[in-house]
Each structure stands twice: as structure tokens, then as C-alpha cells.
Write an enzyme that holds these catalytic residues in place. Sequence first.
Site, mmCIF file in Angstrom:
data_model
loop_
_atom_site.group_PDB
_atom_site.id
_atom_site.type_symbol
_atom_site.label_atom_id
_atom_site.label_comp_id
_atom_site.label_asym_id
_atom_site.label_seq_id
_atom_site.Cartn_x
_atom_site.Cartn_y
_atom_site.Cartn_z
ATOM 1 N N SER A 257 5.397 -13.902 -10.503
ATOM 2 C CA SER A 257 6.457 -13.421 -11.114
ATOM 3 C C SER A 257 7.659 -12.814 -10.331
ATOM 4 C CB SER A 257 6.024 -12.221 -12.174
ATOM 5 O OG SER A 257 5.462 -12.601 -13.255
ATOM 6 N N SER B 274 7.793 -13.560 -14.886
ATOM 7 C CA SER B 274 7.931 -12.389 -15.830
ATOM 8 C C SER B 274 9.285 -11.554 -15.156
ATOM 9 C CB SER B 274 6.793 -11.761 -16.005
ATOM 10 O OG SER B 274 6.650 -10.831 -15.229
ATOM 11 N N LYS C 287 12.912 -3.726 -12.791
ATOM 12 C CA LYS C 287 12.139 -4.349 -13.823
ATOM 13 C C LYS C 287 11.729 -3.048 -14.711
ATOM 14 C CE LYS C 287 8.509 -7.497 -14.452
ATOM 15 N NZ LYS C 287 7.442 -8.354 -13.724
HETATM 16 N N1 GLN Z 1 3.251 -16.383 -15.094
HETATM 17 C C1 GLN Z 1 2.220 -15.805 -14.844
HETATM 18 C C2 GLN Z 1 1.392 -15.333 -16.057
HETATM 19 O O1 GLN Z 1 1.905 -15.321 -17.263
HETATM 20 C C3 GLN Z 1 2.462 -14.788 -13.947
HETATM 21 C C4 GLN Z 1 2.888 -13.564 -14.379
HETATM 22 C C5 GLN Z 1 3.212 -12.304 -13.481
HETATM 23 O O2 GLN Z 1 3.038 -12.788 -12.178
HETATM 24 N N2 GLN Z 1 3.215 -11.067 -13.751
HETATM 25 O O3 GLN Z 1 0.546 -14.416 -16.142
#
Ligand code: GLN
Length: 497
Positions: A189, A165, A82
Site C-alpha cells: 500500500s 490503500s 494517511k
Molecule cells: N492491496 C493489498 C490489500 O488489499 C495491500 C493493502 C495494504 O498494503 N494495506 O490487502
Amino acid sequence: MTQNPTALHDLSLTELASQLRNRQVSAVEAAQHFLARTKAHPTLGAYVALNEDATLAQAQAADARIAAGTAGPLAGVPIAHKDIFVTKEFPSTAGSKMLAGYQSPFDATVVSKLAEAGAVTLGKLNCDEFAMGSANENSAIAPLGFDAPAPVRNPWDTSRIPGGSSGASAVAVAARLVAATTGTDTGGSIRQPAALTGIAGIKPTYGRVSRWGVVAFASSLDQAGVFARSVDDCALFLQTIAGHDEKDSTSANVAVPDWTAIVDAGVKGMRIGIPKEYRIKGLRAEVEASWEQGIKWLREAGAEIVDITLPHTQYALPAYYILAPAECSSNLARYDGVRYGHRAANPENLLDMYERTRAEGFGQEVKARIMVGTYVLSAGYYDAYYIKAQKLRRLIYNDFVNAFEHCDAILTPATPSAAFAIGEKTDDPVEMYLEDVFTVSANIAGVPGMSVPAGLSPDGLPLGLQILGKHWDEASVFKVARAIELAANFTAKPEGI
Ligand code: GLN
């Protein structure tokens, strides 16, 4: 000449590692195969950076180590990161214009641990800007083969999102562009995109994996983890990156078990908790059915199913969307045009440089969160929002401690629905935030969580089940995930790739 009817990209991480060790295939051949496959499928928008010379040099070094008998457990295995892990040999952007073209002078600990284990880095994978998002529509970086930023596409249906994400980390594994990838999980995420793309993904216990060199979003919640197509592969991959790191004071000095040795131990006699609060209003029929199926599978495998309560579950999402923005507003203060990345042109004075740098460098979602975060931390609102959310955090943590007196692991759905259409929730942040309703609690409490494929929805899209465990007990999480994997026998693949 060895007979090898299975294409390299159809092999699991474990099989690939063993073929490389036995010299049925060379690391250079494997790297070339996956690079070619990656370049043949640019439309998914998964990769944001390749560096073929660096990849091939790493592969040659791996071949030399294999020949010399000094190979690590992942010698020659292609993997990808990532783009939130900083890397010396590839740019590191965190999906933000703020860091476009940023070149790190060092590797994240996760990156160097995988390199020591012999893994070969294919490239960097797209993500939502600073890991904020649930759909991977929020990256400001153009994927390879594109002239402009574009949403990452779900290989099961390219008109749909893959989750976020770490969406591209999931897509690359689901589309068999690579056998395993790294990701981070602050509120879901890893688990949410794994579920929406039909693969496995684990967020270990907070503190299990070093975050040195991981671009920070919300430091009390951020945790690195992995994606692969099987539970076994996740165990192998995670144990390579886990462990204490003196460069990250939040990484714990807790021994890392050989998870690959216990994955298959079975669930006989284990108590699996089913939290009643996860039967949320409007739970979709297919999600509920898949949860019921999972319960049945575990019972048939010899587990005892117990009803449990996590009474503060309804506060997890609101608490998360106060705590995460608060921490991000503080973490992202470092992007001031002086130290890293973007700097506005021809500033009139220091303030003008700060203001325009941040206005130009951050995308809309990031700005919204910085504003919310700054608000909830400001004098006058601190007690009403931030402190209240911290108190809720303690209650949610206590819920898990209490629940784990009655069970060894918890089973829930991973997501409220299968993958939705690109653009469907872009204009409604609350709808988007509701995607995380089943996942954020694990980050708030710091417990490990894993998503494993459980089957297909009536529309033919993957659905995942989530397993939560006690702090440091990834072992139980893996065992339960493996039992579901065996029962689900999920062999479906996205078509046309
Ligand atoms: N969808 C969640 C957010 O937007 C989690 C994102 C993540 O785990 N990095 O904060």
C-alpha cells in the site's frame, strides 16, 4: 526581500525545511500556501479532513521555535497523514463508516514524532477502508468538497485510480499539495500507489517504525512508511519517524542511521539480485522494458548484476490473502458497537446490536475479508489454510535470507501495469489482488521495500521500480533507489495542476 522564483509547492521537503530554517519563508506562510492549494484542488478527493485553526496554531508554534533557535529538523514543514494514524486534532476514520467522526484521545507515535520534529499537519488523507484495497476506491468517507464517498483520482489521468490503500497519500504528493506524507503498507500500500503516481515511497523493515496509534489491519504485516517526490526526502522523512517505541512491543530496538548522509554513496561494487520468478507469465512489455532499463542503469552505475532465485514467490499472493484476512478478522472484532465508533440504533438486545452495528459499519470488501479470515481460522480449516499459509511464510522468508547471501539488494518491477481505470477491477477481486503480486513478499518476509519512479509508459503514465533490501538495511535500498533516480531523471509532472 528574498528572491524566490520557485513556488513553495515545487520545492522538495529538504528544500522547504531549509528555507523555513533560514527564514526565507515562515511556517504560517507555508501552511497558508498549502491549505489554499489543497482547497483549490478538491476534485482529486485526496483529503478527508482539515482543521485550519490547528494547522495554523502548529505553524505559529513552529515559527516561534525557529525564532528561538530550538527548531527541529522539519520545523514548519507542512505534511499530511494517511487517515489510519490517529490524531487528537483531526477525526480518524481509517476510511470506514465504522469510525466516521471518531475522535482519538491521543496521537499515534508517528504523529507525535513528526510534531516534535516541528512538522505542521495539514490534514488527513483518504484511504481504502481499513487499508484493504489496491485502488483507493473502497473508502466510505466523503472527501472534502464531496457529499458522498468517491474514489481518489490519479492526477496523471483523473479517470484512473492512484493505487491503494494509501492512494491519497501518494496523490497529495504527486499533485504537489504537500511535500511528504505518511502511509502504511501491509501488502504493497505504499509501494504500489507511489509507482502509479510517479513518486517515491518506502516501506521500511517490519518493526522499524512504531505502529502505536495506527489502526490495525494485519498486525504481523502492517508497517508504517513514507511518500515523497525524491529518495532524499524519503530518507529525511523516514528517519524522523523511525525508532523504538516502548508503546509498541513490535517496534525493534535497532539504531536508526542517518540515511540522508548515505543516500548518495553510490552503488559501485554492490551486487543487485534479479529474481527470475518475477518474470511472471504475461508480464507486460512496458513493465519488462522498464525493468531491463533499471538493470542497465545500475550496471552502468557500477553495480554487479546477479541472477537470483526466490523459489516460493508464486505462493506469496495466496499466502498473503489467507494471512491478512485471518489477522483482520481478529483485529476487527473490536468494532462491536460498544467501544469505538458506530453503534446501531435501538438494538433489541446485545446480539442484535453487535450484528447490526457490524452489518451497517463495515463495507463490502471488509466484510468479505472478515468472512474469509474467520473461515480459514475455524476449527477444521485452520490446518488446511492458516497453518499451511504460515508454513509458506517461513519458506518465503527463507528464500530472502538465502538470496541475500548472493546479493545486497533486489530489483523488481513495482506493479504489473501502469494505473488502470476507475471501476476496471471493482467487480473482480482476484484481478484486484493480482495488483499486489510484486509487493506482498516483502511484507511476508518483513524486509524493506521501496518504489522509485523509473519513467513513463507508452500511454504517458508513471511506472515504478521496486528495490528490496535485507532486514534493517534500508541504507542499501536508499542507495540503489538514488542511483535509479539519478539515471531516470524523472522530471515529468502531471499536467494541469
Ligand atoms: N492491496 C493489498 C490489500 O488489499 C495491500 C493493502 C495494504 O498494503 N494495506 O490487502
